[in-house]
Scaffold this motif. Structure first.
Motif, PDB file in Angstrom:
ATOM      1  N   THR A 188       5.695   4.625  10.637  1.00  0.00           N
ATOM      2  CA  THR A 188       4.368   4.003  10.736  1.00  0.00           C
ATOM      3  C   THR A 188       3.682   4.320  12.055  1.00  0.00           C
ATOM      4  OG1 THR A 188       5.503   2.002  11.422  1.00  0.00           O
ATOM      5  CG2 THR A 188       4.790   2.124   9.130  1.00  0.00           C
ATOM      6  N   GLU A 203      -4.567   9.083   3.555  1.00  0.00           N
ATOM      7  CA  GLU A 203      -5.199   8.055   2.757  1.00  0.00           C
ATOM      8  C   GLU A 203      -4.207   6.930   2.505  1.00  0.00           C
ATOM      9  OE1 GLU A 203      -6.738   9.596  -1.010  1.00  0.00           O
ATOM     10  OE2 GLU A 203      -5.841   7.857  -1.949  1.00  0.00           O
ATOM     11  N   TRP A 204      -4.721   5.721   2.493  1.00  0.00           N
ATOM     12  CA  TRP A 204      -3.933   4.570   2.046  1.00  0.00           C
ATOM     13  C   TRP A 204      -4.588   4.031   0.787  1.00  0.00           C
ATOM     14  CZ3 TRP A 204       0.497   2.855   4.354  1.00  0.00           C
ATOM     15  CH2 TRP A 204       0.778   3.332   5.652  1.00  0.00           C
ATOM     16  N   HIS A 205      -3.783   3.602  -0.141  1.00  0.00           N
ATOM     17  CA  HIS A 205      -4.360   2.947  -1.309  1.00  0.00           C
ATOM     18  C   HIS A 205      -3.432   1.837  -1.775  1.00  0.00           C
ATOM     19  CE1 HIS A 205      -1.830   6.180  -3.139  1.00  0.00           C
ATOM     20  NE2 HIS A 205      -1.536   5.235  -3.996  1.00  0.00           N
ATOM     21  N   SER A 218       5.893   4.925   0.461  1.00  0.00           N
ATOM     22  CA  SER A 218       5.914   3.674   1.201  1.00  0.00           C
ATOM     23  C   SER A 218       6.668   3.963   2.490  1.00  0.00           C
ATOM     24  CB  SER A 218       6.635   2.586   0.398  1.00  0.00           C
ATOM     25  OG  SER A 218       5.939   2.332  -0.798  1.00  0.00           O
ATOM     26  N   ARG A 255       0.842  -1.197   0.000  1.00  0.00           N
ATOM     27  CA  ARG A 255       0.000   0.000   0.000  1.00  0.00           C
ATOM     28  C   ARG A 255       0.875   1.243   0.000  1.00  0.00           C
ATOM     29  NH1 ARG A 255      -4.031  -0.025   4.786  1.00  0.00           N
ATOM     30  NH2 ARG A 255      -2.088  -0.363   5.898  1.00  0.00           N
ATOM     31  N   HIS A 256       0.385   2.278  -0.620  1.00  0.00           N
ATOM     32  CA  HIS A 256       1.032   3.578  -0.573  1.00  0.00           C
ATOM     33  C   HIS A 256       0.245   4.458   0.386  1.00  0.00           C
ATOM     34  CE1 HIS A 256       2.402   3.002  -5.039  1.00  0.00           C
ATOM     35  NE2 HIS A 256       3.099   2.248  -4.200  1.00  0.00           N
ATOM     36  N   SER A 257       0.933   5.344   1.060  1.00  0.00           N
ATOM     37  CA  SER A 257       0.230   6.311   1.896  1.00  0.00           C
ATOM     38  C   SER A 257       0.359   7.676   1.268  1.00  0.00           C
ATOM     39  CB  SER A 257       0.832   6.337   3.300  1.00  0.00           C
ATOM     40  OG  SER A 257       2.070   7.012   3.295  1.00  0.00           O
ATOM     41  N   GLU A 271       1.155   8.887  12.755  1.00  0.00           N
ATOM     42  CA  GLU A 271       0.074   9.288  11.873  1.00  0.00           C
ATOM     43  C   GLU A 271      -0.054  10.798  12.028  1.00  0.00           C
ATOM     44  OE1 GLU A 271      -1.237   7.214   9.859  1.00  0.00           O
ATOM     45  OE2 GLU A 271      -0.823   5.259  10.696  1.00  0.00           O
TER      46      GLU A 271
END
Ligand SMILES: [Zn+2]
Ligand SMILES: [Zn+2]
Length: 57
Positions: free
Chosen positions: A36, A43-45, A26, A3-5, A39
């Motif tokens: 990580t 969005e994460w995708h 990443s 996943r990318h943030s 925060e």
């Protein structure tokens, strides 16, 4: 799944994350900006997904 943030704050020169063509990141635990544990991330995708393609455009 990879996943990318998309972070709330722009990457600084200290950013140690792998930066993606879509503008996402990443996150690595070593990055002072986007570790990580730190925060928020907007969005994460999923890498290579629809959102990722949209952002790349
Ligand atoms: Zn970073
Ligand atoms: Zn992406």
């Amino acid at each position: 799944m990879v996943r990318h943030s998309v972070p709330c704050t722009a990457p600084s020169p200290a950013c140690a994350c792998a930066q993606q063509v879509c503008g996402g990141l990443s996150p690595t635990p070593y990055c002072p900006d986007h570790s990580t544990t730190k925060e928020p991330v907007l969005e994460w995708h999923p890498a290579g997904g629809i959102r990722c393609t949209e952002l790349t455009r």
